[in-house]
Design a protein around this motif. Structure first.
Motif, PDB file in Angstrom:
ATOM      1  N   HIS A 131      -4.875   0.758   1.681  1.00 41.33           N
ATOM      2  CA  HIS A 131      -3.827   0.909   0.863  1.00 41.33           C
ATOM      3  C   HIS A 131      -2.865   1.849   1.439  1.00 41.33           C
ATOM      4  N   GLY A 132      -1.538   1.828   0.694  1.00 38.38           N
ATOM      5  CA  GLY A 132      -0.291   2.361   0.886  1.00 38.38           C
ATOM      6  C   GLY A 132       0.309   1.663   1.826  1.00 38.38           C
ATOM      7  N   HIS A 133       1.468   2.259   2.472  1.00 35.87           N
ATOM      8  CA  HIS A 133       2.422   1.684   3.477  1.00 35.87           C
ATOM      9  C   HIS A 133       2.610   2.605   4.512  1.00 35.87           C
ATOM     10  N   ASP A 134       3.174   1.954   5.693  1.00 32.97           N
ATOM     11  CA  ASP A 134       3.313   2.814   6.873  1.00 32.97           C
ATOM     12  C   ASP A 134       4.937   3.289   6.665  1.00 32.97           C
ATOM     13  N   ALA A 135       5.217   3.879   7.994  1.00 32.99           N
ATOM     14  CA  ALA A 135       6.608   4.436   7.954  1.00 32.99           C
ATOM     15  C   ALA A 135       7.766   3.416   7.833  1.00 32.99           C
ATOM     16  N   ARG A 168       5.654  -1.285   5.832  1.00 32.27           N
ATOM     17  CA  ARG A 168       4.605  -2.255   5.707  1.00 32.27           C
ATOM     18  C   ARG A 168       3.181  -2.041   5.012  1.00 32.27           C
ATOM     19  N   PRO A 169       2.353  -2.584   4.744  1.00 31.03           N
ATOM     20  CA  PRO A 169       1.318  -2.166   4.240  1.00 31.03           C
ATOM     21  C   PRO A 169       0.458  -1.345   5.139  1.00 31.03           C
ATOM     22  N   ASP A 170      -0.342  -0.299   5.096  1.00 29.15           N
ATOM     23  CA  ASP A 170      -0.889   0.270   6.007  1.00 29.15           C
ATOM     24  C   ASP A 170      -2.150  -0.573   6.802  1.00 29.15           C
ATOM     25  N   GLY A 171      -2.792  -1.315   6.040  1.00 30.68           N
ATOM     26  CA  GLY A 171      -3.600  -2.511   6.534  1.00 30.68           C
ATOM     27  C   GLY A 171      -2.938  -3.680   6.406  1.00 30.68           C
ATOM     28  N   GLU A 172      -2.014  -4.325   7.014  1.00 27.89           N
ATOM     29  CA  GLU A 172      -1.365  -5.459   6.789  1.00 27.89           C
ATOM     30  C   GLU A 172      -2.243  -6.565   7.260  1.00 27.89           C
ATOM     31  N   MET A 173      -3.304  -6.296   8.193  1.00 29.58           N
ATOM     32  CA  MET A 173      -4.319  -7.261   8.643  1.00 29.58           C
ATOM     33  C   MET A 173      -5.405  -7.456   7.480  1.00 29.58           C
ATOM     34  N   SER A 174      -6.039  -6.306   7.024  1.00 30.05           N
ATOM     35  CA  SER A 174      -6.778  -6.244   6.190  1.00 30.05           C
ATOM     36  C   SER A 174      -6.632  -6.747   4.827  1.00 30.05           C
ATOM     37  N   ASN A 175      -5.154  -6.381   4.319  1.00 34.21           N
ATOM     38  CA  ASN A 175      -4.745  -7.383   2.997  1.00 34.21           C
ATOM     39  C   ASN A 175      -4.587  -8.584   3.135  1.00 34.21           C
ATOM     40  N   LEU A 176      -4.226  -9.294   4.445  1.00 38.98           N
ATOM     41  CA  LEU A 176      -4.182 -10.603   4.499  1.00 38.98           C
ATOM     42  C   LEU A 176      -5.289 -11.234   4.528  1.00 38.98           C
ATOM     43  N   LEU A 177      -6.479 -10.510   5.180  1.00 43.86           N
ATOM     44  CA  LEU A 177      -7.738 -11.268   5.072  1.00 43.86           C
ATOM     45  C   LEU A 177      -8.368 -10.972   3.793  1.00 43.86           C
ATOM     46  N   HIS A 178      -8.047 -10.051   3.074  1.00 45.85           N
ATOM     47  CA  HIS A 178      -8.592 -10.032   1.566  1.00 45.85           C
ATOM     48  C   HIS A 178      -7.992 -11.037   0.691  1.00 45.85           C
ATOM     49  N   ASP A 179      -6.575 -11.163   0.773  1.00 45.03           N
ATOM     50  CA  ASP A 179      -5.832 -11.794  -0.244  1.00 45.03           C
ATOM     51  C   ASP A 179      -5.591 -13.073  -0.066  1.00 45.03           C
ATOM     52  N   ARG A 180      -5.434 -13.514   1.340  1.00 42.45           N
ATOM     53  CA  ARG A 180      -4.830 -14.943   1.705  1.00 42.45           C
ATOM     54  C   ARG A 180      -5.706 -15.664   2.580  1.00 42.45           C
TER      55      ARG A 180
END
Length: 407
Positions: free
Chosen positions: A227-231, A234-246
């Motif tokens: 969760h959260g966003h980087d500096a 982008r989402p802190d876990g852009e890959m993890s969110n993609l794998l979860h949601d898409r």
């Protein structure tokens, strides 16, 4: 070994380079990506770049290697090199890329240290770099040969055949190869790199531990949503969110061959797994191999988590322990269950994992995985209780910012 001339120069300049190595690493990556932006597409993890962890890992690795060359030339940090080589192999790194890295790293050294970097100083540190690079290239060549693949052929396409919710934030993805090809089975504790295109079209790689013994026809790994966003927003876990949601059943993913240097040793000695949170993933894979092989070893599995509901792969771990003749589970929960946590759940404690609350099997091997603070605490407690450091291996997700094996 360093030449005598370079040895003297590196020894004399090591303190100033060490003091500035973090800034050198930052300048290096900025200059590298400015000249070669394509390296951010499929090779480098831009999340680790954004939070600075990749820069820290590079700085620590170079400093550790240079220090060893000067002060412990008979004991070079082989564990460090092995860990880096496995990560590189899982990304398909090639020998020619080391020349690109060399040129930009030496530019960064000169940019940060200025006039202090004479021709002789630059030559000495270039020698340090190529000693390290050539050792990595040789290790990586051996890893590619072991799986009978080349850097550009480690990738293959796999189709998601099942999604298994583990907790609110963790899902297991089960994948099968597209086509009839059978792949080499993984070793217990290894990971694969998943490479996928982000919404902006840039491919990103992430490593995920394999959580069950496989025969090369099906692999499974679990993904924790970050969760959260980087500096950079982008989402802190852009890959993890993609794998979860898409990513759904039927979708295809690009996976590397399995790699990883923290692999279960095939011995008759007792084995202890100490994990926290999603750190259970590689150790669940090791346990799965033991259960599949009906191992006779004494097995102790320690796990710390917030609650029963947040313990990923809990049912798999309990089922695999039940297949072994001398295996137990001990858990620590910040929010412990009321009235027990079910059959086969073993002994439960409240709070953080405390090595002082359990017996240590004689002559055991230990495998640790979890957050860095957890690894440091558990390893220190084990050493204090007399466990030899050589018998403690640990896996860390992302760049290794600890380098405990090399201190």
């Amino acid at each position: 070994m360093l030449s005598q001339t370079s040895h003297e120069i590196v020894e004399a300049t090591l303190p100033v380079v060490g003091e500035n190595v973090a800034e050198i690493a930052q300048r290096f990556y900025a200059h590298l990506f400015a000249e070669h932006p394509q390296l951010l597409d499929g090779v480098f993890n831009r999340g680790n770049q954004a939070d600075g962890s990749q820069q820290q890992a590079l700085a620590g690795s170079v400093a550790a290697f240079a220090d060893a060359l000067v002060n412990r030339p008979d004991r070079l940090p082989d564990h460090l090199l092995s860990r880096v080589a496995h990560k590189h192999a899982s990304l398909g790194v090639t020998p020619d890329q080391y020349l690109v890295v060399h040129d930009h790293l030496m530019w960064a050294v000169g940019d940060v240290l200025g006039e202090a970097v004479t021709h002789e100083v630059a030559a000495a540190w270039s020698e340090v770099y190529w000693l390290m690079a050539n050792m990595l290239i040789n290790k990586e060549r051996g890893l590619y040969e072991a799986v009978d693949l080349a850097p550009d052929t480690i990738w293959s396409t796999w189709r998601v055949c099942e999604r298994i919710p583990e907790t609110d934030d963790v899902v297991t993805l089960v994948v099968e190869p597209v086509g009839d090809e059978k792949f080499m089975a993984s070793l217990p504790g290894q990971y694969v790199t998943v490479r996928a295109s982000m919404p902006d079209g840039v491919r990103q790689p992430r490593q995920y531990s394999l959580t069950r013994a496989d025969d090369g026809r099906q692999r499974r790994f679990c993904v924790k949503r970050l969760h959260g966003h980087d500096a950079e927003g982008r989402p802190d876990g852009e890959m993890s969110n993609l794998l979860h949601d898409r990513v759904a059943v039927g979708d295809e993913l690009e996976l590397s061959a399995p790699f990883g240097d923290v692999v279960l040793e095939y011995t008759d000695r007792p084995v202890v797994f100490a994990t926290a949170g999603i750190g259970v993933a590689p150790m669940a894979g090791m346990l799965s191999h033991l259960a599949q092989g009906r191992a006779r070893r004494k097995v102790r599995f320690w796990h710390a988590d917030d609650s029963v509901a947040t313990f990923p792969l809990r049912e798999q771990v309990i089922a695999d322990l039940a297949e072994l003749p001398d295996a137990t589970l001990t858990t620590w929960y910040l929010d412990p269950p009321v009235g027990g946590s079910g059959e086969g759940a073993g002994e439960t404690h409240t709070g953080y994992l405390d090595v002082g609350e359990v017996d240590l099997p004689a002559d055991a091997e230990y495998y640790l995985c979890g957050p860095l603070a957890f690894l440091k605490l558990v390893r220190a407690d084990l050493v204090e209780r007399g466990v030899p450091p050589r018998d403690i291996q640990y896996e860390v997700f992302g760049p290794d910012l600890w380098l405990a094996d090399y201190q």
